[in-house]
Design a protein around this motif. Structure first.
Motif, PDB file in Angstrom:
ATOM      1  N   UNK A   1       0.840  -1.191   0.000  1.00  0.00           N
ATOM      2  CA  UNK A   1       0.000   0.000   0.000  1.00  0.00           C
ATOM      3  C   UNK A   1       0.875   1.241   0.000  1.00  0.00           C
ATOM      4  N   UNK A   2       0.324   2.295  -0.592  1.00  0.00           N
ATOM      5  CA  UNK A   2       0.907   3.623  -0.496  1.00  0.00           C
ATOM      6  C   UNK A   2      -0.254   4.517  -0.094  1.00  0.00           C
ATOM      7  N   UNK A   3      -0.144   5.172   1.052  1.00  0.00           N
ATOM      8  CA  UNK A   3      -1.309   5.868   1.589  1.00  0.00           C
ATOM      9  C   UNK A   3      -0.889   7.049   2.445  1.00  0.00           C
ATOM     10  N   UNK A   4      -1.901   7.798   2.830  1.00  0.00           N
ATOM     11  CA  UNK A   4      -1.704   8.871   3.788  1.00  0.00           C
ATOM     12  C   UNK A   4      -1.988   8.326   5.175  1.00  0.00           C
ATOM     13  N   UNK A   5      -1.033   8.442   6.062  1.00  0.00           N
ATOM     14  CA  UNK A   5      -1.272   8.022   7.436  1.00  0.00           C
ATOM     15  C   UNK A   5      -2.175   9.049   8.115  1.00  0.00           C
ATOM     16  N   UNK A   6      -2.636   8.711   9.316  1.00  0.00           N
ATOM     17  CA  UNK A   6      -3.552   9.592  10.044  1.00  0.00           C
ATOM     18  C   UNK A   6      -2.932  10.968  10.262  1.00  0.00           C
ATOM     19  N   UNK A   7      -1.612  11.010  10.394  1.00  0.00           N
ATOM     20  CA  UNK A   7      -0.956  12.299  10.610  1.00  0.00           C
ATOM     21  C   UNK A   7      -0.628  13.017   9.313  1.00  0.00           C
ATOM     22  N   UNK A   8      -1.103  12.459   8.189  1.00  0.00           N
ATOM     23  CA  UNK A   8      -0.919  13.121   6.905  1.00  0.00           C
ATOM     24  C   UNK A   8       0.361  12.756   6.181  1.00  0.00           C
ATOM     25  N   UNK A   9       1.223  11.984   6.843  1.00  0.00           N
ATOM     26  CA  UNK A   9       2.482  11.632   6.192  1.00  0.00           C
ATOM     27  C   UNK A   9       2.287  10.500   5.181  1.00  0.00           C
ATOM     28  N   UNK A  10       3.101  10.561   4.152  1.00  0.00           N
ATOM     29  CA  UNK A  10       3.099   9.506   3.150  1.00  0.00           C
ATOM     30  C   UNK A  10       3.608   8.220   3.795  1.00  0.00           C
ATOM     31  N   UNK A  11       2.876   7.139   3.593  1.00  0.00           N
ATOM     32  CA  UNK A  11       3.242   5.888   4.249  1.00  0.00           C
ATOM     33  C   UNK A  11       3.253   4.765   3.215  1.00  0.00           C
ATOM     34  N   UNK A  12       4.358   4.051   3.164  1.00  0.00           N
ATOM     35  CA  UNK A  12       4.511   2.933   2.240  1.00  0.00           C
ATOM     36  C   UNK A  12       4.508   1.648   3.058  1.00  0.00           C
ATOM     37  N   UNK A  13       3.700   0.695   2.640  1.00  0.00           N
ATOM     38  CA  UNK A  13       3.608  -0.568   3.380  1.00  0.00           C
ATOM     39  C   UNK A  13       4.195  -1.680   2.530  1.00  0.00           C
ATOM     40  N   UNK A  14       5.189  -2.354   3.076  1.00  0.00           N
ATOM     41  CA  UNK A  14       5.776  -3.491   2.375  1.00  0.00           C
ATOM     42  C   UNK A  14       5.719  -4.731   3.271  1.00  0.00           C
ATOM     43  N   UNK A  15       5.580  -5.864   2.637  1.00  0.00           N
ATOM     44  CA  UNK A  15       5.539  -7.136   3.355  1.00  0.00           C
ATOM     45  C   UNK A  15       6.687  -8.000   2.871  1.00  0.00           C
ATOM     46  N   UNK A  16       7.532  -8.475   3.784  1.00  0.00           N
ATOM     47  CA  UNK A  16       8.642  -9.325   3.366  1.00  0.00           C
ATOM     48  C   UNK A  16       8.136 -10.609   2.713  1.00  0.00           C
ATOM     49  N   UNK A  17       8.940 -11.136   1.835  1.00  0.00           N
ATOM     50  CA  UNK A  17       8.582 -12.421   1.238  1.00  0.00           C
ATOM     51  C   UNK A  17       8.935 -13.511   2.245  1.00  0.00           C
ATOM     52  N   UNK A  18       9.824 -14.342   1.934  1.00  0.00           N
ATOM     53  CA  UNK A  18      10.211 -15.390   2.861  1.00  0.00           C
ATOM     54  C   UNK A  18      10.878 -14.760   4.073  1.00  0.00           C
ATOM     55  N   UNK A  19      10.568 -15.251   5.237  1.00  0.00           N
ATOM     56  CA  UNK A  19      11.161 -14.674   6.434  1.00  0.00           C
ATOM     57  C   UNK A  19      12.677 -14.797   6.358  1.00  0.00           C
ATOM     58  N   UNK A  20      13.337 -13.760   6.693  1.00  0.00           N
ATOM     59  CA  UNK A  20      14.787 -13.769   6.652  1.00  0.00           C
ATOM     60  C   UNK A  20      15.354 -13.602   5.259  1.00  0.00           C
ATOM     61  N   UNK A  21      14.497 -13.290   4.308  1.00  0.00           N
ATOM     62  CA  UNK A  21      15.001 -13.071   2.955  1.00  0.00           C
ATOM     63  C   UNK A  21      15.932 -11.856   3.003  1.00  0.00           C
ATOM     64  N   UNK A  22      17.182 -12.042   2.647  1.00  0.00           N
ATOM     65  CA  UNK A  22      18.135 -10.940   2.783  1.00  0.00           C
ATOM     66  C   UNK A  22      17.829  -9.763   1.882  1.00  0.00           C
ATOM     67  N   UNK A  23      16.927  -9.974   0.911  1.00  0.00           N
ATOM     68  CA  UNK A  23      16.607  -8.887  -0.017  1.00  0.00           C
ATOM     69  C   UNK A  23      15.778  -7.797   0.639  1.00  0.00           C
ATOM     70  N   UNK A  24      15.206  -8.082   1.798  1.00  0.00           N
ATOM     71  CA  UNK A  24      14.223  -7.149   2.360  1.00  0.00           C
ATOM     72  C   UNK A  24      14.814  -5.791   2.698  1.00  0.00           C
ATOM     73  N   UNK A  25      15.991  -5.764   3.310  1.00  0.00           N
ATOM     74  CA  UNK A  25      16.574  -4.463   3.635  1.00  0.00           C
ATOM     75  C   UNK A  25      16.932  -3.728   2.346  1.00  0.00           C
ATOM     76  N   UNK A  26      17.317  -4.497   1.326  1.00  0.00           N
ATOM     77  CA  UNK A  26      17.602  -3.901   0.025  1.00  0.00           C
ATOM     78  C   UNK A  26      16.340  -3.275  -0.565  1.00  0.00           C
ATOM     79  N   UNK A  27      15.213  -3.944  -0.411  1.00  0.00           N
ATOM     80  CA  UNK A  27      13.964  -3.420  -0.951  1.00  0.00           C
ATOM     81  C   UNK A  27      13.587  -2.114  -0.260  1.00  0.00           C
TER      82      UNK A  27
END
Ligand SMILES: [Zn+2]
Length: 181
Positions: free
Chosen positions: A38-64
């Motif tokens: 998701x890409x949305x406005x949080x309650x405080x008006x800030x831009x908020x990006x929601x990401x969900x990791x794929x496989x747990x511990x997937x090293x790519x997540x911090x890169x993403x």
């Protein structure tokens, strides 16, 4: 739903982030893989990006997360916040049909079967895969190059933990299989 004033920053953020490639499989975007939730406005008006990791511990997540931040910074969309959510857990069911085709064209067999309900019309054989049960063998993926079902698993883990290494017994080519999860 549509405010009188369109949220241009939000629209631009979506456009920018939809083109962020997966760091491991650059032919597909994080949006197509279902990582970008998701890409949305949080309650405080800030831009908020929601990401969900794929496989747990997937090293790519911090890169993403870094890639997301870089894309937003480059588009001058700061300030923003990147939220990582683990629930609901990511599943290969979230990979779009278009992305499955891109994976195949890239030489990676897309995940077969559906972890959830509702079989998508992907042209795959209808295999029911029970995730995490450990009781059933993995369905045999078709060779992404020649389409042969005559394949064998060489290793549980391929180039990354997310994939298994297979070999086609017809064209003899090894290939990565994106494991259903
Ligand atoms: Zn083959």
């Amino acid at each position: 739903m549509q405010a009188t004033t369109a949220d241009h920053a939000l629209e631009r953020a979506w456009a920018v982030l939809e083109s962020v490639p997966d760091p491991e499989i650059p032919v597909v975007s994080i949006r197509e893989l279902g990582i970008l939730r998701d890409v949305r406005r949080a309650a405080d008006g800030q831009l908020e990006v929601v990401i969900t990791p794929t496989y747990s511990g997937c090293p790519a997540m911090s890169q993403i997360a870094e890639d997301v931040a870089h894309a937003l910074d480059t588009a001058a969309l700061a300030p923003y916040r990147i939220e990582t959510t683990l629930s609901p857990a990511w599943t290969t069911d979230w990979i779009t049909d278009a992305a499955r085709e891109k994976l195949r064209a890239y030489g990676i067999a897309p995940p077969t079967g559906q972890c959830g309900s509702g079989a998508a019309a992907t042209g795959e054989q209808p295999v029911t895969f029970m995730p995490r049960s450990g009781a059933r063998p993995l369905p045999t993926p078709a060779c992404p190059r020649c389409g042969s079902q005559h394949t064998e698993r060489l290793a549980q883990f391929g180039s990354t933990a997310c994939k298994a290494l297979y070999r086609c017994l017809d064209c003899r080519e090894p290939f990565d299989y994106f494991k259903p999860y």
